[in-house]
Every structure is written in C-alpha cells, then in structure tokens.
Design a protein around this motif. Structure first.
Motif, PDB file in Angstrom:
ATOM      1  N   CYS A  45       0.826  -1.202   0.000  1.00 42.42           N
ATOM      2  CA  CYS A  45       0.000   0.000   0.000  1.00 42.42           C
ATOM      3  C   CYS A  45       0.862   1.255   0.000  1.00 42.42           C
ATOM      4  N   GLY A  46       1.978   1.212   0.727  1.00 37.33           N
ATOM      5  CA  GLY A  46       2.872   2.365   0.788  1.00 37.33           C
ATOM      6  C   GLY A  46       3.823   2.497  -0.377  1.00 37.33           C
ATOM      7  N   GLY A  47       3.844   1.491  -1.271  1.00 35.92           N
ATOM      8  CA  GLY A  47       4.761   1.550  -2.401  1.00 35.92           C
ATOM      9  C   GLY A  47       6.194   1.217  -2.042  1.00 35.92           C
ATOM     10  N   HIS A  48       6.394   0.422  -0.983  1.00 34.21           N
ATOM     11  CA  HIS A  48       7.733   0.122  -0.481  1.00 34.21           C
ATOM     12  C   HIS A  48       8.271  -1.162  -1.139  1.00 34.21           C
ATOM     13  N   THR A  49       8.826  -1.010  -2.325  1.00 35.64           N
ATOM     14  CA  THR A  49       9.187  -2.163  -3.149  1.00 35.64           C
ATOM     15  C   THR A  49      10.230  -3.056  -2.498  1.00 35.64           C
ATOM     16  N   GLU A  50      11.272  -2.471  -1.904  1.00 36.52           N
ATOM     17  CA  GLU A  50      12.340  -3.286  -1.312  1.00 36.52           C
ATOM     18  C   GLU A  50      11.827  -4.061  -0.101  1.00 36.52           C
ATOM     19  N   VAL A  51      10.907  -3.483   0.645  1.00 33.51           N
ATOM     20  CA  VAL A  51      10.306  -4.222   1.768  1.00 33.51           C
ATOM     21  C   VAL A  51       9.489  -5.392   1.237  1.00 33.51           C
ATOM     22  N   VAL A  52       8.736  -5.156   0.179  1.00 28.69           N
ATOM     23  CA  VAL A  52       7.957  -6.229  -0.434  1.00 28.69           C
ATOM     24  C   VAL A  52       8.871  -7.368  -0.858  1.00 28.69           C
ATOM     25  N   ARG A  53       9.973  -7.039  -1.497  1.00 24.51           N
ATOM     26  CA  ARG A  53      10.912  -8.083  -1.946  1.00 24.51           C
ATOM     27  C   ARG A  53      11.514  -8.834  -0.764  1.00 24.51           C
ATOM     28  N   ALA A  54      11.838  -8.108   0.310  1.00 22.58           N
ATOM     29  CA  ALA A  54      12.412  -8.757   1.488  1.00 22.58           C
ATOM     30  C   ALA A  54      11.420  -9.729   2.121  1.00 22.58           C
ATOM     31  N   LEU A  55      10.158  -9.334   2.219  1.00 20.41           N
ATOM     32  CA  LEU A  55       9.143 -10.201   2.807  1.00 20.41           C
ATOM     33  C   LEU A  55       8.898 -11.432   1.940  1.00 20.41           C
ATOM     34  N   LEU A  56       8.822 -11.231   0.624  1.00 21.34           N
ATOM     35  CA  LEU A  56       8.627 -12.369  -0.272  1.00 21.34           C
ATOM     36  C   LEU A  56       9.810 -13.336  -0.189  1.00 21.34           C
ATOM     37  N   ALA A  57      11.019 -12.790  -0.124  1.00 17.08           N
ATOM     38  CA  ALA A  57      12.214 -13.640  -0.041  1.00 17.08           C
ATOM     39  C   ALA A  57      12.224 -14.459   1.246  1.00 17.08           C
ATOM     40  N   ALA A  58      11.587 -13.935   2.296  1.00 18.10           N
ATOM     41  CA  ALA A  58      11.536 -14.644   3.579  1.00 18.10           C
ATOM     42  C   ALA A  58      10.355 -15.603   3.670  1.00 18.10           C
ATOM     43  N   GLY A  59       9.576 -15.704   2.608  1.00 14.61           N
ATOM     44  CA  GLY A  59       8.484 -16.673   2.585  1.00 14.61           C
ATOM     45  C   GLY A  59       7.097 -16.115   2.766  1.00 14.61           C
ATOM     46  N   ALA A  60       6.945 -14.817   2.744  1.00 15.21           N
ATOM     47  CA  ALA A  60       5.596 -14.257   2.838  1.00 15.21           C
ATOM     48  C   ALA A  60       4.756 -14.742   1.662  1.00 15.21           C
ATOM     49  N   GLY A  61       3.529 -15.128   1.925  1.00 15.19           N
ATOM     50  CA  GLY A  61       2.647 -15.587   0.859  1.00 15.19           C
ATOM     51  C   GLY A  61       2.248 -14.419  -0.022  1.00 15.19           C
ATOM     52  N   PRO A  62       2.502 -14.484  -1.315  1.00 16.27           N
ATOM     53  CA  PRO A  62       2.188 -13.352  -2.182  1.00 16.27           C
ATOM     54  C   PRO A  62       0.701 -13.040  -2.260  1.00 16.27           C
ATOM     55  N   ASP A  63      -0.147 -14.010  -1.935  1.00 19.00           N
ATOM     56  CA  ASP A  63      -1.595 -13.791  -1.961  1.00 19.00           C
ATOM     57  C   ASP A  63      -2.208 -13.804  -0.564  1.00 19.00           C
ATOM     58  N   THR A  64      -1.397 -13.510   0.459  1.00 19.15           N
ATOM     59  CA  THR A  64      -1.920 -13.436   1.819  1.00 19.15           C
ATOM     60  C   THR A  64      -3.073 -12.431   1.890  1.00 19.15           C
ATOM     61  N   VAL A  65      -4.150 -12.840   2.537  1.00 22.29           N
ATOM     62  CA  VAL A  65      -5.340 -11.986   2.632  1.00 22.29           C
ATOM     63  C   VAL A  65      -5.422 -11.383   4.024  1.00 22.29           C
ATOM     64  N   GLU A  66      -5.602 -10.058   4.076  1.00 26.17           N
ATOM     65  CA  GLU A  66      -5.789  -9.405   5.361  1.00 26.17           C
ATOM     66  C   GLU A  66      -7.243  -8.973   5.516  1.00 26.17           C
ATOM     67  N   GLU A  67      -7.499  -8.104   6.474  1.00 30.63           N
ATOM     68  CA  GLU A  67      -8.859  -7.677   6.781  1.00 30.63           C
ATOM     69  C   GLU A  67      -9.560  -7.112   5.546  1.00 30.63           C
ATOM     70  N   PHE A  68     -10.844  -7.375   5.436  1.00 24.97           N
ATOM     71  CA  PHE A  68     -11.701  -6.902   4.350  1.00 24.97           C
ATOM     72  C   PHE A  68     -11.342  -7.509   2.992  1.00 24.97           C
TER      73      PHE A  68
END
Length: 241
Positions: A81-104
């Motif tokens: 949401c914030g446009g933080h591309t490097e954070v997104v890449r770091a989370l994905l590299a650590a195993g964050a699910g790319p389609d993780t669903v949050e509230e709403f």
C-alpha cells in the motif's frame, strides 16, 4: 511499557530507523515478534515505515513474515500500500505468501493496483501473486488497474497472463467519459459529507497525471483525500490492441 522494556526500546529503534540499535536489542534477547499496546507487530511497523534493512534483521531473527498485526494487517499488504518495493521483496524472499489476505479481503496486489504502484505490482507478480485473483469487491486485477488509470500496472498484469481484457477495456473506456476530479470529489463527499472545502493537486504520471483531491478543515488543513491516474486512453489502446 517502561523505558527499559526491551519491547519499548525495539519499537523506538524502529521508529527512529536505528539499525544498530535494532541489532543490539535483538542480540540481547528482544523478541522479533514483539507487539505494542495496540497489538501492532514490530515487523509491521518496519514494513509500513519503509525500513527494508530492519525488516530483514527482524525476519532473520525469527519474525513470521505473514503474522497479522493487530489481528488484521499483513506486513506485505502494508508495504504494498505504501509503495515500499524493497520491503515487499524482502518479505517475499523470507516466505511471505504473495496472496496473503488481510482484513476486508485485501491482498498486497489489490493494494498495489488500487494505489498505482507499478514496481510493487511487478515484484508481487514475479513473486507468485495470482494475476487473476479477485479484489475485495470481486473485480479482476486487470479491471482494478484499468480503473486506477495506471498503464504500467496494466502492462505488468498482461505480461503475467492476466485475463478479463474485455471487462478492463470497458472500464478504461468508461473512465474516459468521466471527469476524474469530479468523481473523486463526489466520492469523498459521499464518505465525509457534502459542502466541504477541497483542493486539487496534479502530479505527472505514466500515461497522464495523478489527480489528488483533498478535503480541508476550517483552518485549511487536509482531513481526507483520494487520488487517481488518468492513463485510461493509453490503457484502452493497450487492451484494444
């Protein structure tokens, strides 16, 4: 929390972007899964604050990349949401699910498309995000990108095989017939009440401009706002071709 509480010190270090302090605290036993009084996780704070190196430190120390902050907010979604591309890449590299669903029902891709963040969209798709997973209101991603007016997001989705071209083309053409500024203002008035003062800003963007409408209080301070791109003509050409 007291000022000597490792959790409080860790949150302060993240707020201040002090990587050395984060390292010292983690080495001294601070929990990388710490939460504050509101239930916010320290990883989520680092993610939404655009602190990719601190995010990597927390993940390496054992923070779970998909743990919801306050039971509702996913770090990947906050970063997207914030446009933080490097954070997104770091989370994905650590195993964050790319389609993780949050509230709403929001995913990181839904946030990236809603905000027109092209680089984040590309990173999520490269990391395995589903280019056809419906957004929270059921719209296909390509339709959401067309509504946003972001040619770059449309190109990224098409490059990953996104479907619903005809629906997205119809959406782009629909917006070509609308006054974007008036639509944004009407949406804000519907949400916050009519008769409020507003100000409009325009910024250069891919395929046109970003139109940003802000509602103002009696002192002229922004109280709410929304924005949208105007690349609908280019999108119609991309999809029509």
């Amino acid at each position: 929390m007291s000022t000597n509480d490792p959790t409080a010190l860790l949150f302060t270090a993240v707020y201040e972007g002090d990587e050395d302090a984060v390292v010292r605290l983690l080495r001294s036993g601070a929990d990388p899964e710490s939460v504050d009084e509101d239930g916010q996780t320290v990883l989520y704070l680092a993610a939404v604050s655009d602190q990719p190196d601190i995010v990597r430190l927390l993940l390496a120390a054992g923070a779970a990349p998909d743990r919801l902050s306050a039971g509702s907010d996913a770090p990947l979604c906050g970063a997207a949401c914030g446009g933080h591309t490097e954070v997104v890449r770091a989370l994905l590299a650590a195993g964050a699910g790319p389609d993780t669903v949050e509230e709403f029902g929001f995913t990181a891709l839904a946030w990236a498309l809603r905000c027109g963040h092209v680089a984040v969209t590309e990173a999520l798709l490269a990391g395995g995000a589903d280019p056809d997973r419906p957004g929270p209101s059921g719209e296909p991603p390509l339709v959401a990108a067309a509504r946003r007016g972001s040619p770059g997001c449309v190109r990224a989705l098409l490059a990953h095989g996104a479907q619903s071209r005809s629906e997205a083309l119809a959406e782009a053409r629909r917006w070509l017939a609308l006054d974007v500024e008036a639509e944004l203002r009407a949406g804000l008035e519907q949400a916050y009440g009519p008769g409020r003062r507003s100000i409009t800003h325009r910024h250069p963007a891919d395929g046109g401009v970003i139109i940003e409408v802000q509602l103002l209080d009696a002192q002229g301070n922004p109280t709410a706002g929304n924005d949208q791109q105007t690349g609908h003509a280019e999108i119609a050409t991309l999809l029509g071709g």
